[in-house]
Design a protein around this motif. Structure first.
Motif, short mmCIF file in Angstrom:
data_model
loop_
_atom_site.label_atom_id
_atom_site.label_comp_id
_atom_site.label_asym_id
_atom_site.label_seq_id
_atom_site.Cartn_x
_atom_site.Cartn_y
_atom_site.Cartn_z
N THR A 58 40.03 19.41 86.94
CA THR A 58 40.30 18.77 88.23
C THR A 58 41.78 18.48 88.39
O THR A 58 42.38 18.76 89.44
N ASP A 59 42.39 17.93 87.32
CA ASP A 59 43.83 17.64 87.38
C ASP A 59 44.64 18.93 87.44
O ASP A 59 45.64 19.01 88.17
N PRO B 239 37.05 29.64 80.63
CA PRO B 239 36.54 30.26 81.86
C PRO B 239 36.96 29.52 83.13
O PRO B 239 37.35 30.15 84.12
N GLY B 240 36.92 28.19 83.09
CA GLY B 240 37.35 27.40 84.24
C GLY B 240 38.82 27.55 84.52
O GLY B 240 39.26 27.61 85.67
N ILE B 241 39.63 27.60 83.45
CA ILE B 241 41.07 27.81 83.61
C ILE B 241 41.34 29.16 84.26
O ILE B 241 42.17 29.28 85.17
N CYS B 242 40.63 30.19 83.80
CA CYS B 242 40.81 31.53 84.38
C CYS B 242 40.37 31.57 85.84
O CYS B 242 41.00 32.23 86.67
N SER C 75 39.96 22.21 100.95
CA SER C 75 38.85 22.71 100.16
C SER C 75 39.29 23.85 99.26
O SER C 75 40.27 24.54 99.53
N ALA C 76 38.54 24.03 98.16
CA ALA C 76 38.83 25.12 97.25
C ALA C 76 38.65 26.46 97.94
O ALA C 76 39.33 27.43 97.61
N GLU C 77 37.75 26.49 98.93
CA GLU C 77 37.51 27.75 99.62
C GLU C 77 38.76 28.26 100.33
O GLU C 77 39.02 29.46 100.39
#
Length: 417
Positions: free
Chosen positions: A152-153, A213-216, A169-171
């Protein structure tokens, strides 16, 4: 500078360090300054540092190529042996190419001072290794620290770097129109030429694994690249022992894979693996590579043998991870504060530096070698004993370690009563 006063201040703070003399090979049992002890602090994860096959291939490399390389890789130091190992490492890591360095520290300095610079941004995990911190400082890129393993950070900082409001939004960030040639807006309204997210794969003091995976995912969403320091994951994690990216099956999503040859692979040196163009660029621009004498033949020969063992003996990895899980559960059951970890690194937090030092002395008194880890290596108030297991440790060793911890705690409690 008044060195004596400075040293006195270090002693008063419980942070004084001294060299400990090893009188035997790095193994399950070692001789430390005349005393035989169970080694519980080595990075020799697969027990290869004294493996006969590595010794034999090192000797054969010396017979064929001598004891020293005789020069830098770009002058007289490049041999068929160096090129052979680089091909093996590239295949192992699932990349187009790889490049050898004398140490992992130098590999990180080379990558960060060459691949990014003025006009770029590095986003670095707060618990990254010192070599990554130093490389980032020397790179001349802007550096921002994100909270440890906090996606999140990290995303907030990526959004700000792109000039997006954090409430968007992330979108909206996923839209291709939001990314213009992978250039990212700085807080000052300019454009970053490149953004590089830098993380340890396995964090050396806590033993936890980066959420790669989240970082990528975030890197791809915001037009960034990822660099992973796999020093403590190479040979340990993944279906073939190739590290964190192998563990998460995201090799093609990591632009820069760094690793060491001095831990699980039982020798010395470091490497950077990635695209062929990136490796060629490092050869032409990385000062730690250009101006260093090439790795010695013995180390390269040993690593070539180690890679074959990693490929052909996966039981070493599975044995290691099972033992680490068992010991962690045993220490938790004995009411010690053990940091969460799925790796061979177990951090047992004790608090203040003096207490950790005293605890380590008590462990030594009963034959367990595991020095105290203190600031600045770890944050103040979190001094600890950092246990690192190897594939050579036995079930009986696990029981001995737990008993030693319980005895040390009892002795210190009685001494303070």
């Amino acid at each position: 500078m008044d060195f004596k006063s400075e040293l006195d201040a270090i002693r008063d703070a419980g942070l004084y360090r001294r060299l400990r003399r090893m009188e035997s090979a790095s193994s399950r049992v070692v001789v430390v300054e005349g005393r035989e002890m169970l080694m519980c602090a080595s990075n020799n994860y697969l027990g290869l540092a004294d493996e006969p096959l590595l010794q034999e291939t090192a000797i054969e490399a010396i017979r064929q190529f001598g004891t020293g390389s005789g020069g830098s890789r770009l002058t007289t130091g490049n041999t068929a042996l160096h090129e052979h190992l680089e091909r093996e490492l590239a295949e192992f890591k699932g990349t187009e190419a790889a490049l050898l360095f004398n140490t992992g520290y130098m590999a990180n300095l080379a990558a960060l001072t060459t691949l990014v610079g003025s006009g770029d941004l590095i986003l670095s995990d707060s618990l990254n290794h010192a070599s990554l911190i130093d490389g980032a400082r020397l790179s001349r890129a802007d550096v921002q620290i994100y909270e440890h393993c906090n996606l999140t950070d990290l995303e907030k900082k990526l959004a700000v770097a792109r000039g997006l409001k954090t409430s968007e939004s992330a979108e909206s960030a996923e839209s291709a129109e939001c990314i213009s040639d992978s250039r990212i807006r700085s807080r000052k309204g300019g454009l970053y030429d490149r953004i590089l997210i830098v993380t340890d794969g396995v964090f050396s003091m806590d033993g936890d694994i980066a959420p790669l995976p989240g970082i990528c995912d975030l890197a791809e969403r915001y037009g960034a690249d990822v660099m992973v320091d796999d020093a403590h994951a190479t040979g340990v994690l993944g279906s073939k022992g190739a590290g964190t990216a192998d563990h998460f099956n995201c090799q093609t999503r990591v632009a820069v894979q760094m690793g060491t040859l001095s831990k699980a692979l039982g020798a010395e040196g470091g490497y950077i693996a990635g695209s062929r163009d990136m490796v060629e660029y490092l050869i032409n621009r990385a000062r730690p590579f250009i101006y260093s004498t090439a790795m010695s033949p013995a180390g390269i020969g040993a690593v070539l043998a180690a890679l074959q063992i990693v490929k052909n003996e996966p039981v070493r990895r599975s044995h290691l991870l099972v033992r680490a899980k068992r010991l962690r559960h045993q220490l938790l059951a004995a009411d010690f504060e053990v940091l969460p970890s799925d790796t061979p690194i177990l951090g047992i937090v004790l608090g203040e530096a003096d207490h950790a030092v005293q605890f380590a002395r008590e462990l030594e008194a009963v034959g367990v070698f595991a020095p105290a880890i203190r600031p600045p290596t770890v944050p103040a108030g979190t001094s600890r004993i950092r246990l690192t297991l190897t594939a050579s440790h036995t079930d009986a060793d696990m029981d001995s370690i737990v008993k030693a911890f319980q005895q040390a705690r009892t002795n210190l409690a009685e001494g303070g009563a």
